[in-house]
Design a protein around this motif. Structure first.
Motif: not given
Length: 304
Positions: A256-271
């Motif tokens: 019950g502790a997730l406000v939002e998960h943004l999973d970004l397409p087409n980019v990598g680490h440190g975008f």
């Protein structure tokens, strides 16, 4: 195959001596946002560390505080790489931002940086600070996100300080498995090559990499997360760390502790540091601002 400790330490120290990068592309440096900063000294059990305070647009002792931890594979020491994020959050969420210059490996190995992070959060939460430490957010990018998650875990286990939000951007959250096993088609290779160096310098004892403060997304950590600070988790689909970030987001959701998960397409680490366009970076930073503003908003009776 275990990466030689002497070689990992040598490479880590060499990286520390290298100058900081030339800076972010101007489009995502947000230099049009004025930054008023001051340097503070933060006591920790591992000695004093420095922090840079970014003042909000309207400094007020009732405003909250966002404690930020920079990335760098747990080995580099360039907190200034987070300047753009810090100035953006301070200005748009109207909070004080504390950018922490923790001591990295090999000078401070696990759990040293996590303990420094937690101690910095405890310091920031004190009632004597010129901001409202009862409205407190912790966040970080990459290794800094892992430290923010560790600080939030220690706050849960030790009964405080109260954390209103944790912001975890593309964090490494499972060092219990080798970086090479995380590679999938269409994901980047940089961390496959550098992961063994970072992991060895930070935590040479392979067995300790199952610890909940270093691998909360690993299979060994099954403790309840009930009561942990709410989280915004940001992952990038071309990042080899994406799956462990998503696993941890699911753990947080189950608690019950997730406000939002943004999973970004087409980019990598440190975008946001390495060339993503301004529109995407602004979109992500605006989500951080929204959740930070919500987490640090005054109470209904008008009190901060």
């Amino acid at each position: 195959m275990t990466f030689p400790l002497w070689l990992a330490d040598t490479i880590a120290k060499s990286a520390q001596r290298a100058p900081a990068s030339a800076g972010l592309p101007s489009a995502v440096a947000f230099l049009e946002i004025p930054a008023r900063t001051e340097v503070v000294t933060i006591p920790t059990r591992h000695g004093e560390i420095r922090g840079t305070v970014y003042l909000p647009r309207t400094p007020d002792s009732g405003s909250g505080v966002y404690v930020n931890f920079h990335g760098g594979g747990f080995v580099t020491r360039h907190p200034e790489q987070d300047d753009a994020l810090c100035r953006y959050v301070a200005a748009n969420a109207d909070v004080t931002v504390l950018n922490v210059d923790y001591v990295p490996a090999p000078q401070s190995r696990f759990p040293g940086p996590v303990e420094q992070a937690y101690d910095a959060v405890v310091w920031a939460a004190a009632a004597t600070r010129p901001w409202n430490g009862a409205k407190l957010v912790v966040g970080g990018q990459s290794a800094g996100g892992a430290l923010a998650a560790g600080a939030a875990r220690l706050a849960l286990e030790r009964g405080g300080p109260a954390i209103s939000l944790q912001v975890l951007m593309y964090p490494p959250l499972d060092l219990s498995v080798p970086a090479r096993t995380k590679k999938k088609p269409d994901t980047e290779s940089f961390l496959v090559r550098m992961g063994p160096i970072f992991d060895t310098a930070y935590c040479p004892d392979v067995g300790r990499r199952k610890d909940r403060l270093i691998s909360p997304a690993g299979p060994s950590d099954r403790a309840s997360l009930a009561g942990i600070a709410p989280a915004l988790v940001v992952t990038a689909q071309r990042d080899i760390l994406r799956d462990e970030g998503a696993r941890y987001a699911r753990r947080l959701a189950d608690a019950g502790a997730l406000v939002e998960h943004l999973d970004l397409p087409n980019v990598g680490h440190g975008f946001n540091l390495f060339g993503a366009d301004r529109e995407l970076v602004t979109t992500v930073y605006d989500r951080i601002v929204v959740h930070t503003s919500d987490a640090t908003a005054p109470d209904r009776d008008g009190r901060h």
